[in-house]
Scaffold this motif. Structure first.
Motif, PDB file in Angstrom:
ATOM      1  N   SER A 130       0.811  -1.214   0.000  1.00 40.48           N
ATOM      2  CA  SER A 130       0.000   0.000   0.000  1.00 40.48           C
ATOM      3  C   SER A 130       0.847   1.269   0.000  1.00 40.48           C
ATOM      4  N   ARG A 131       0.324   2.303  -0.645  1.00 41.72           N
ATOM      5  CA  ARG A 131       0.966   3.617  -0.590  1.00 41.72           C
ATOM      6  C   ARG A 131       0.711   4.291   0.754  1.00 41.72           C
ATOM      7  N   ALA A 241      -2.572  -4.572   0.721  1.00 44.26           N
ATOM      8  CA  ALA A 241      -3.157  -4.163  -0.560  1.00 44.26           C
ATOM      9  C   ALA A 241      -4.670  -4.125  -0.456  1.00 44.26           C
ATOM     10  N   THR A 242      -5.253  -3.084  -1.027  1.00 44.21           N
ATOM     11  CA  THR A 242      -6.704  -3.028  -1.113  1.00 44.21           C
ATOM     12  C   THR A 242      -7.165  -3.923  -2.266  1.00 44.21           C
ATOM     13  N   SER A 244      -8.506  -3.299  -5.112  1.00 47.68           N
ATOM     14  CA  SER A 244      -8.247  -2.879  -6.494  1.00 47.68           C
ATOM     15  C   SER A 244      -6.956  -2.073  -6.614  1.00 47.68           C
ATOM     16  N   SER A 245      -5.958  -2.428  -5.820  1.00 46.26           N
ATOM     17  CA  SER A 245      -4.725  -1.655  -5.775  1.00 46.26           C
ATOM     18  C   SER A 245      -3.749  -2.052  -6.869  1.00 46.26           C
ATOM     19  N   GLY A 246      -2.760  -1.184  -7.085  1.00 46.84           N
ATOM     20  CA  GLY A 246      -1.699  -1.494  -8.025  1.00 46.84           C
ATOM     21  C   GLY A 246      -0.888  -2.701  -7.577  1.00 46.84           C
ATOM     22  N   SER A 247      -0.769  -2.882  -6.258  1.00 50.53           N
ATOM     23  CA  SER A 247      -0.035  -4.037  -5.736  1.00 50.53           C
ATOM     24  C   SER A 247      -0.708  -5.341  -6.141  1.00 50.53           C
ATOM     25  N   LEU A 272      -7.048  -2.641   3.941  1.00 50.93           N
ATOM     26  CA  LEU A 272      -5.718  -2.852   3.384  1.00 50.93           C
ATOM     27  C   LEU A 272      -5.275  -4.312   3.453  1.00 50.93           C
ATOM     28  N   GLY A 275      -6.910  -7.296  -0.128  1.00 46.22           N
ATOM     29  CA  GLY A 275      -6.172  -7.817  -1.278  1.00 46.22           C
ATOM     30  C   GLY A 275      -5.284  -8.990  -0.926  1.00 46.22           C
TER      31      GLY A 275
END
Length: 300
Positions: A130-131, A241-242, A244-247, A272, A275
């Motif tokens: 996560s960011r 990671a959520t 729909s995250s980039g991760s 968080l 994902g």
């Protein structure tokens, strides 16, 4: 319609087209496949075979963009610019090209590199998350990084906010090696707060990009960047990671390319952790410590 130097090698022609900034990763792959089949194919023939004849407008736009690029700066001028900035260039034709990329669906044909390119020779693990990590995510990362770098694992991430930034900083602080893959030119920093870290990594570690100097961090660059992170390494570790995250995109790209994915489980009430918990449910290896990660990597 020809480029300005007919006597360039296939490698140099590929580098020149990557430097222009008008060729997508898909078109770069088409250039590579075309010229390795026949180095005398003209750009006009290659464009015509890449873009359907039914889309004549798109063909003309690409041809005009290339012609404009050729007039703007020659290969020799561009090559000197990169040399002055101490940027190394890695191509799919080079012996040092990473095997993970070579065996992927859309390998980067040309990659611009700043720093110690020999880090690519070491076993790599991609670490994403996560960011905006929670205290739990930060604690997990701080616990896992030291044992991983102590084992000589090079940690790969995307020089973004949050987990990415922590991966790179912690690797350096613990005397380890780290590689950052970014979605802009090497002379551009995104986000800006990572400027000092990026400069340090370009001098002491390794920063890589598929995009030439001056390229802005366009939104569509990052999903493409994520495939490079996923495919460079033996496996990808996801910390938070959520849904729909980039991760999660990076993890799914790794799975699609038959790479291993490890995920750290989290609180089922935390967004968080959605994902990572979904990845575990879908078959990703559940890891609770650096020892778990190292054991999983040894099985490959």
């Amino acid at each position: 319609m020809e480029m300005n130097r007919e006597d360039l090698t296939v490698r140099d022609k590929l580098i020149y087209h990557a430097m222009t900034g008008v060729c997508t990763p898909n078109f770069m792959k088409h250039l590579y496949l075309s010229w390795t089949k026949d180095p005398f194919y003209s750009i006009e023939e290659i464009v015509n075979s890449c873009v359907p004849m039914s889309n004549e407008t798109k063909q003309q736009k690409l041809k005009m963009a290339l012609e404009t690029a050729y007039r703007k700066m020659s290969f020799e001028e561009l090559n000197e610019l990169y040399r002055i900035k101490d940027i190394q260039i890695l191509t799919i034709l080079d012996n040092s090209y990473p095997e993970g990329w070579l065996n992927s669906y859309l390998p980067p044909v040309v990659v611009f590199c700043a720093g110690n390119i020999r880090l690519l020779e070491q076993p790599c693990l991609s670490v994403v998350g996560s960011r905006s990590p929670t205290p739990y995510g930060k604690a997990v990362l701080n616990e896992m990084i030291p044992p991983l770098v102590a084992e000589g694992i090079t940690l790969v991430s995307g020089l973004a906010k949050g987990i990415d930034q922590m991966v790179h900083s912690s690797s350096i602080a613990n005397g380890g090696a780290t590689i950052g893959i970014i979605g802009s030119g090497l002379d551009v920093t995104y986000p800006r707060e990572n400027a000092a870290l990026q400069r340090q990594m370009m001098a002491e570690q390794l920063v890589m990009s598929e995009y030439p100097l001056g390229s802005k961090p366009e939104r569509f660059h990052f999903p493409m960047r994520n495939r490079l992170i996923a495919n460079l390494s033996l496996a990808t570790l996801v910390i938070e990671a959520t849904e729909s995250s980039g991760s999660l995109i990076t993890a799914n790209l790794a799975l699609q390319e038959n790479r291993d994915v490890y995920a750290v489980p989290g609180n089922i009430t935390s967004r968080l952790s959605v994902g990572t918990n979904q990845l575990i449910k879908a078959g990703a290896a559940c890891v609770l410590s650096a020892t778990d990660v190292l054991e999983e990597m040894k099985t490959q």
